[in-house]
Design a protein around this motif. Structure first.
Motif, short mmCIF file in Angstrom:
data_model
loop_
_atom_site.label_atom_id
_atom_site.label_comp_id
_atom_site.label_asym_id
_atom_site.label_seq_id
_atom_site.Cartn_x
_atom_site.Cartn_y
_atom_site.Cartn_z
N LYS A 163 0.97 -6.26 -16.08
CA LYS A 163 1.63 -7.19 -15.48
C LYS A 163 2.87 -7.01 -14.84
O LYS A 163 3.87 -7.60 -15.20
N MET A 164 2.94 -5.96 -14.06
CA MET A 164 4.04 -5.52 -13.30
C MET A 164 4.09 -6.34 -12.14
O MET A 164 3.26 -6.14 -11.20
N PHE A 165 5.46 -6.61 -11.53
CA PHE A 165 5.72 -7.19 -10.41
C PHE A 165 5.97 -6.33 -9.25
O PHE A 165 7.29 -5.84 -9.44
N ILE A 166 5.07 -5.90 -8.44
CA ILE A 166 5.56 -5.05 -7.35
C ILE A 166 4.93 -5.55 -6.07
O ILE A 166 3.51 -6.07 -6.05
N ASN A 167 5.64 -5.59 -5.20
CA ASN A 167 5.25 -6.30 -3.74
C ASN A 167 4.18 -5.49 -3.14
O ASN A 167 4.29 -4.32 -3.26
N ARG A 168 2.96 -6.11 -2.52
CA ARG A 168 2.03 -5.25 -2.03
C ARG A 168 2.54 -4.58 -0.83
O ARG A 168 2.03 -3.44 -0.66
N ASP A 169 3.42 -5.04 -0.06
CA ASP A 169 3.77 -4.32 1.25
C ASP A 169 4.58 -3.05 0.70
O ASP A 169 4.32 -1.83 1.26
N GLU A 170 5.24 -2.98 -0.49
CA GLU A 170 5.99 -1.65 -0.98
C GLU A 170 4.74 -0.62 -1.45
O GLU A 170 5.11 0.57 -1.40
N LEU A 171 3.67 -1.20 -1.90
CA LEU A 171 2.76 -0.36 -2.40
C LEU A 171 2.19 0.34 -1.19
O LEU A 171 1.54 1.46 -1.20
N GLU A 172 1.79 -0.68 -0.21
CA GLU A 172 1.26 0.08 1.17
C GLU A 172 2.13 1.06 1.64
O GLU A 172 1.56 2.20 2.31
N GLN A 173 3.52 0.85 1.63
CA GLN A 173 4.55 1.81 2.34
C GLN A 173 4.14 3.12 1.53
O GLN A 173 4.26 4.04 1.96
N PHE A 174 4.24 2.96 0.04
CA PHE A 174 4.09 4.23 -0.61
C PHE A 174 2.77 4.92 -0.48
O PHE A 174 2.79 6.25 -0.31
N LYS A 175 1.74 4.18 -0.19
CA LYS A 175 0.39 4.76 0.19
C LYS A 175 0.44 5.32 1.49
O LYS A 175 -0.04 6.56 1.89
N GLY A 176 1.21 4.82 2.44
CA GLY A 176 1.48 5.41 3.85
C GLY A 176 2.25 6.86 3.70
O GLY A 176 1.84 7.70 4.52
N VAL A 177 3.21 6.99 2.89
CA VAL A 177 3.80 8.18 2.71
C VAL A 177 2.85 9.19 1.99
O VAL A 177 2.77 10.74 2.58
#
Length: 538
Positions: free
Chosen positions: A250-264
């Motif tokens: 139940k961690m609050f992490i924005n979907r956009d931030e996860l997508e940016q990490f995936k892009g790296v």
């Protein structure tokens, strides 16, 4: 027969042509003793001709004072090369300039032989204060100085201080390595990311290694903090496992931030496996995303009270270690500084500040007036002079080995340099006969000597000289500029040159000091009034 006639004609014209190539002249057929006259050699040649003019320190019995640069004058298709020499003789009589060798295209030619009359100078000893030469007085040998032992001791003490400092620093570094810890996974990850930039992999062109280390640091953190197998997973598997863990914890992490990490991660795969070469701004952007994403995860992680207490305890321990490290550094610096101060104090106490000023720091002109002066006898014929410090001998071996025929010896004594607050140069010359040097000629040569010291823009004023003891001579004074290598600037200096002559010898004194220095002028006056001369030994 006809060929023989043509050959004779050709040789005749060749000899005639070459006979016109060299002319010799002098600017004066008679001079005073020690005066300079000019010998000029001219050659008329073509542009491709190679000419070698004579060189040497003596042309027969005449001394070469100066060899001037070759002047070139173009005359239609021919060139006139002009070579000049400054010659002199310190004994009266008629002297011949021998036929000198000039080579043109490796062929030898001889100049005309010329003669010059060297006139004697009238001697007036009525105003010259002379003294008989005194017997040599034996003096006690001065014991050798022991200052170098104290200098060695000073070096050892300073070295001991620095050694203590570096030993403590080395011990401290070992302790830091042994006790290296991180209060949390995020602290370790941030430290490793900062160290990554210090390696300068991008500057070396190692982009692949940079992305590998950067993503490994991120994977290690995720594995330690989120508890997912990040190191063994592919990029897609890691993102899938991370999404699952975020949902379960139940961690609050924005979907956009996860997508940016995936892009790296995808960019890193392209660099490592597809040899992609991202631009500098793209690399910096990826690094920023990694830094930000790890901090976001750390803040989103749920922590129990026990975990929070452990983190707090680790933070307190880390602060204590930093304080201990600072304390050890202060102790090391204090030991080194104390030993340095002790060494300098011991050196000054044993050697003395006056010794340092005498040999290394130097005195101001005001201090020169106040300190105890030294009266000494220098050179041959001897000159007795009182100076703030003893002058040291500074003879040039080249000059000593190439003295003119009528010169018995010449000696130079000095103190300081041309740009110091105050400097002295004393030159004595002894002749083999009763030659008396022309004072005006001597002053002209001394001004050239001043130029060799480095003086430029010399302003000259000449007058008769007489000191408080009635000793008479000739004096030149004025100003000049010289480059000071310490300040890297042109410096304005004043000078006074006094010359004395007697049958069989001459004495010359250079006194140089900074312009408008009133104390230096007092020092100069005191030195000049102390001068006494010995008679030249015949």
């Amino acid at each position: 027969m006809r060929k023989t006639i043509y050959l004779h004609i050709a040789l005749l014209f060749g000899v005639f042509g070459f006979s016109q190539k060299i002319t010799t002249s002098i600017d004066s057929s008679q001079i005073k003793i020690g005066s300079q006259f000019l010998l000029t050699i001219k050659t008329s040649v073509n542009a491709k001709d190679k000419v070698v003019f004579p060189e040497g320190k003596f042309f027969g019995a005449l001394e070469v004072l100066e060899s001037f640069p070759i002047d070139t004058v173009k005359n239609n298709a021919h060139y006139e090369l002009i070579k000049k020499y400054g010659l002199t003789q310190f004994d009266s009589g008629r002297y011949a300039i021998p036929k000198l060798l000039v080579k043109i295209n490796q062929k030898a030619f001889r100049t005309d032989s010329l003669s010059v009359l060297v006139n004697n100078v009238k001697v007036d000893t009525t105003k010259q204060q002379m003294y008989d030469i005194k017997n040599i007085i034996a003096t006690e040998e001065k014991p050798s100085s022991e200052w170098w032992k104290w200098l060695v001791l000073l070096g050892l003490i300073i070295a001991s201080g620095f050694a203590a400092y570096f030993i403590i620093k080395k011990i401290q570094k070992r302790e830091d390595l042994a006790e290296e810890f991180f209060a949390s996974p995020i602290e370790k990850a941030i430290a490793y990311l900062q160290n990554l930039d210090k390696k300068q992999l991008l500057q070396k062109g190692e982009v692949k290694e940079y992305y590998s280390e950067m993503t490994d640091i991120a994977r290690t953190y995720i594995e330690e903090s989120v508890k997912v197998p990040a190191m063994e997973s592919t990029s897609s598997e890691l993102i899938a496992a991370l999404k699952k863990a975020i949902s379960e914890k139940k961690m609050f992490i924005n979907r956009d931030e996860l997508e940016q990490f995936k892009g790296v991660l995808e960019n890193a795969d392209l660099v490592k496996f597809a040899k992609s070469k991202p631009l500098q701004f793209e690399i910096e952007k990826d690094k920023g995303i990694i830094d930000k994403f790890l901090i976001i995860i750390d803040k989103a992680l749920p922590r129990s009270e026990a975990e929070a207490e452990v983190l707090f305890a680790e933070e307190v321990r880390k602060k204590e270690l930093k304080q201990q490290k600072l304390k050890r550094t202060v102790i090391a610096v204090g030991i080194a500084a104390s030993l340095f101060v002790l060494a300098v104090s011991l050196f000054l106490y044993t050697i003395g500040f006056d010794y340092l000023k005498e040999n290394y720091l130097g005195y101001s002109t005001a201090e020169l007036l106040e300190k105890e002066w030294v009266s000494s006898e220098y050179g041959e014929p001897a000159i007795i002079i009182e100076t703030p410090k003893v002058l040291y001998r500074n003879n040039d071996e080249k000059i000593q080995n190439n003295l003119p025929e009528n010169v018995k010896s010449t000696n130079r004594f000095m103190s300081g340099s041309i740009v110091d607050d105050f400097s002295i140069v004393l030159i004595t010359t002894a002749f083999k006969d009763t030659t008396r040097l022309d004072l005006e000629v001597a002053l002209e040569n001394d001004l050239k000597e001043l130029e060799r010291f480095g003086a430029k823009n010399i302003i000259v004023k000449t007058a008769d000289f007489e000191n408080a003891k009635g000793l008479s001579g000739k004096k030149s004074s004025g100003t000049f500029t010289a480059f000071n290598s310490k300040t890297e600037e042109e410096q304005k200096m004043s000078y006074e040159i006094v010359v004395f002559a007697q049958p069989g010898g001459a004495q010359e004194i250079f006194l140089i000091y900074k312009e408008d220095d009133t104390h230096a002028k007092q020092v100069t006056e005191k030195i000049q009034n102390s001068i006494e001369l010995r008679k030249a030994k015949q």
